[in-house]
Enzyme design. Structure first.
Site, short mmCIF file in Angstrom:
data_model
loop_
_atom_site.label_atom_id
_atom_site.label_comp_id
_atom_site.label_asym_id
_atom_site.label_seq_id
_atom_site.Cartn_x
_atom_site.Cartn_y
_atom_site.Cartn_z
N GLU A 86 55.63 81.89 92.63
CA GLU A 86 56.57 82.41 91.76
C GLU A 86 57.69 83.56 92.34
O GLU A 86 58.87 83.42 92.29
CB GLU A 86 56.19 82.83 90.48
CG GLU A 86 56.09 81.61 89.32
CD GLU A 86 56.23 82.23 88.12
OE1 GLU A 86 55.75 81.25 86.96
OE2 GLU A 86 55.87 83.51 87.64
N HIS A 109 34.21 69.31 102.04
CA HIS A 109 34.05 68.08 101.98
C HIS A 109 34.98 67.26 101.18
O HIS A 109 34.68 66.05 100.87
CB HIS A 109 32.58 68.01 101.26
CG HIS A 109 31.59 68.42 101.87
ND1 HIS A 109 30.54 68.10 102.86
CD2 HIS A 109 31.13 69.91 101.96
CE1 HIS A 109 29.63 68.77 103.30
NE2 HIS A 109 30.10 69.96 103.01
N LYS A 164 61.58 73.63 80.85
CA LYS A 164 61.67 74.02 79.43
C LYS A 164 62.77 73.64 78.78
O LYS A 164 62.74 73.01 77.66
CB LYS A 164 61.83 75.48 79.16
CG LYS A 164 60.34 76.40 79.71
CD LYS A 164 60.44 77.83 79.30
CE LYS A 164 59.23 78.59 80.22
NZ LYS A 164 59.48 80.09 80.01
O1 PA5 Z 1 55.15 85.45 85.82
C1 PA5 Z 1 55.72 85.22 84.89
O2 PA5 Z 1 56.91 85.95 84.68
C2 PA5 Z 1 55.42 83.94 84.10
O3 PA5 Z 1 54.17 83.42 84.42
C3 PA5 Z 1 54.82 84.53 82.61
O4 PA5 Z 1 53.74 85.35 82.68
C4 PA5 Z 1 54.67 83.16 81.85
O5 PA5 Z 1 55.76 82.34 81.86
C5 PA5 Z 1 54.19 83.58 80.42
O6 PA5 Z 1 55.26 84.28 79.82
P1 PA5 Z 1 55.16 85.20 78.39
O7 PA5 Z 1 54.36 86.28 78.79
O8 PA5 Z 1 56.80 85.67 77.95
O9 PA5 Z 1 54.72 84.33 77.53
#
Ligand code: PA5
Length: 443
Positions: free
Chosen positions: A283, A304, A418
Site C-alpha cells: 500500500e 515444495h 469500494k
Molecule cells: O492501511 C490502511 O489505511 C488500510 O489498510 C486500513 O487500515 C483499512 O482499510 C481499514 O480501515 P479502517 O481502520 O478505517 O476501517
C-alpha cells in the site's frame, strides 16, 4: 547486545556496492523528509516517534482494559487491513501453534471483519454460541464495510446472549477521536474507547491501541514490544542505519529489473508477519505506475510449491530472508535401529539444525540461480525483537517510498473497489455510479 541485523553480501554480483551507495543522497533526503516532515504525506508521520512518545499511562490503560475480558472465553478482534494485520502478525509469532492466542488464564483472541465470508461468520457464530465473549472493534474511519458487517452481527449476538449491559462492558471501540459511525455508536452505547490519532495511518498503527490491545488480551507484553520498537527508533535516527541500508538495497535491485520482492521465512510462526509486511510495502509503494511487488513464502513448506519458480523462473525477483536465531524448544531426531527411512545420518541432531541447513542451502542455491538475497536476522521471536523488526520495516518503508518518489502514506487505489461495490449494492448517494455500472454490465 543482540539486535536485528541486515546482511547484504548475497546481493553483490547482481548489483554492486556502488549501485547501492549511489542511492545514499536519495536516502539522506528521504531521512530529512521524514524527520523534518517536508515530504509528501507529512500529515501521516505520527508513527515515527510513537515508540518513544507513547505514555506509560496509555500502556497501563490498555493492559487494564485487557483484564476486563478475563471472564470471557473468547475476544473477537474486528478489523481489516491495518486495523487487523499487525495484531494478527504479533500474536501468531508469539503463540503456541496449537493453542493459538490462549494465555494461561485469559480469553482466546479470534478475528473477524477481515473478510466478507458468510461461512466464516456463520462458523464464528457457531464457535461463540453459548460462550462468554467480548469484542474489540477497530476502524479508524469507522465506516469500513467488512468490519461494520461483522460488528453489527456479533454485537447483536452478544446483546442477545448476555444482555445489553454485559455487552456494553465487554465491547471496546478503537477509532477516530471525533469522526465516523463507530465513534457515534460508542458514545451512545457507552463503550470504552481508544483513539487512533489522525496522523497515524492504518498500516503504521500496530504500535497504537489498534495492535496493542488485542496483543495484550492475548497475554503478551506490550511494554516489551514498544521498548523494542523504541530501541530501533533510536538506532535508526541518524544516517547510516540499517533501515537505510535495506531501503537503498531494495531500490537498487528494483532499478536493475528486480521488480518482485519475496519475503522469506523458515519459521511458520512468521506467516502473518509477512502478511503485515505485504500490506505495509504494497500500500505504501504500489502507486503512480511504480513499486516493488511484495510477495511472501513460508519455507520449507513453499520450497515444495514455489521453489521451482524461484530457482528457475523469470529473473525478476529478489528475496529478503528473515532468519530467526534461536527457537524456543529443543526437539532431537531419534535414532532408529532399522533405519528404513535412511534418516540415521541426522539422528541425535536438532530439528532446528536441519531447518537452518535447509535455509542456508536454499540461500546458496537461489544466489547461484541469480536471485539476490537480503538477509535480516532476528535473535529470537520475543516481544522485544518483534518490536524492533516492526519499527525497522516501518522506517525502511518511509525511506524506500521517498527514494521511489511516491507518497508512502496514502492509498488512493483502495477506493476503486469500494466505489464499484457500493454502486452494485445501490448504496444511497451512489445513484449515478449505480446507473453507470449497470449500463457497463449490460453492454
Ligand atoms: O492501511 C490502511 O489505511 C488500510 O489498510 C486500513 O487500515 C483499512 O482499510 C481499514 O480501515 P479502517 O481502520 O478505517 O476501517
Amino acid at each position: 547486545m543482540k539486535t536485528i541485523q541486515v546482511i547484504n553480501r548475497n546481493v553483490l554480483g547482481v548489483i554492486s556496492e556502488n549501485d547501492i551507495n549511489s542511492l545514499q543522497a536519495a536516502a539522506n533526503s528521504a531521512m530529512e523528509k521524514l524527520h523534518n516532515g517536508t515530504g509528501a504525506g507529512n500529515d501521516f508521520l505520527g508513527w515515527l516517534h510513537l515508540p518513544s512518545e507513547t505514555p506509560e499511562a496509555l500502556l497501563d490503560d490498555i493492559n487494564a482494559t485487557a483484564k476486563k475480558f478475563a471472564d470471557c472465553e473468547y475476544v473477537v478482534a474486528i478489523g481489516i487491513g491495518g486495523s487487523y494485520l499487525g495484531a494478527k502478525a504479533v500474536i501468531e509469532a508469539l503463540s503456541d501453534s496449537f493453542a493459538a492466542y490462549k494465555p494461561a488464564n485469559g480469553p482466546r483472541v479470534v478475528f473477524a471483519g477481515q473478510n466478507i465470508g458468510e461461512d466464516y461468520l456463520h462458523e464464528l457464530k457457531g464457535l461463540l454460541a453459548g460462550k462468554k465473549f467480548g469484542i474489540i472493534v477497530i476502524s479508524k474511519s469507522g465506516t469500513t464495510t467488512e468490519p461494520a458487517i461483522a460488528f453489527r452481527m456479533l454485537r447483536e449476538m452478544l446483546e442477545t446472549q448476555e444482555g445489553k449491559s454485559f455487552a456494553a462492558a465487554h465491547i471496546v471501540a478503537i477509532t477516530d477521536a471525533h469522526k465516523g459511525a463507530l465513534r457515534k455508536l460508542a458514545t451512545e452505547e457507552g463503550y470504552k474507547t481508544f483513539v487512533i490519532e489522525d496522523n497515524v495511518g492504518g498500516r503504521f498503527s500496530v504500535l497504537t491501541p489498534v495492535g496493542l490491545l488485542p496483543i495484550a488480551v492475548a497475554g503478551y507484553d506490550i511494554k516489551a514490544l514498544v521498548a523494542g520498537a523504541k530501541s530501533m527508533e533510536i538506532a535508526t535516527a541518524a544516517a547510516g542505519n540499517i533501515a537505510e541500508t535495506y531501503a537503498m538495497t531494495r531500490n537498487a535491485l528494483y532499478r536493475t529489473g528486480k521488480k518482485i520482492e519475496i519475503l522469506v521465512n523458515f519459521n511458520p510462526k512468521l506467516h502473518y508477519f509477512a502478511e503485515w509486511w505485504k500490506q505495509l510495502y504494497g500500500e505504501s509503494e504500489g502507486k503512480d505506475g511504480k513499486g516493488i511487488f511484495p510477495a511472501a513464502v513460508d519455507n520449507t513448506t513453499d520450497l515444495h510449491s514455489m521453489g521451482q519458480w524461484i530457482q528457475d523462473g523469470e529473473r525478476t525477483i529478489f528475496e529478503t530472508v528473515i532468519s530467526v536465531g534461536d527457537v524456543k524448544y529443543t526437539e532431537v531426531i531419534p535414532s532408529d535401529e532399522a533405519n528404513l527411512d535412511g534418516l540415521n545420518y541426522i539422528a541425535g541432531r536438532r530439528v532446528d539444525e536441519v531447518n537452518k541447513m535447509a535455509e542456508l542451502g536454499t540461500q546458496l542455491a537461489h544466489v547461484d540461480g541469480n536471485v539476490p538475497n537480503i538477509l535480516i536476522t532476528i535473535p529470537e521471536l520475543t516481544e522485544q525483537y518483534l518490536g524492533e523488526l516492526i519499527y525497522f520495516f516501518e522506517k525502511a518503508c518511509g525511506i524506500s517510498g521517498y527514494i521511489l518518489d511516491v507518497n508512502p502514506f496514502n492509498q488512493p487505489g483502495v477506493e476503486a473497489y469500494k466505489k464499484n461495490m457500493f454502486a452494485l449494492l445501490n448504496k444511497p448517494g451512489y445513484e449515478a455510479e449505480s446507473a453507470a455500472i449497470q449500463a457497463k454490465l449490460n453492454k
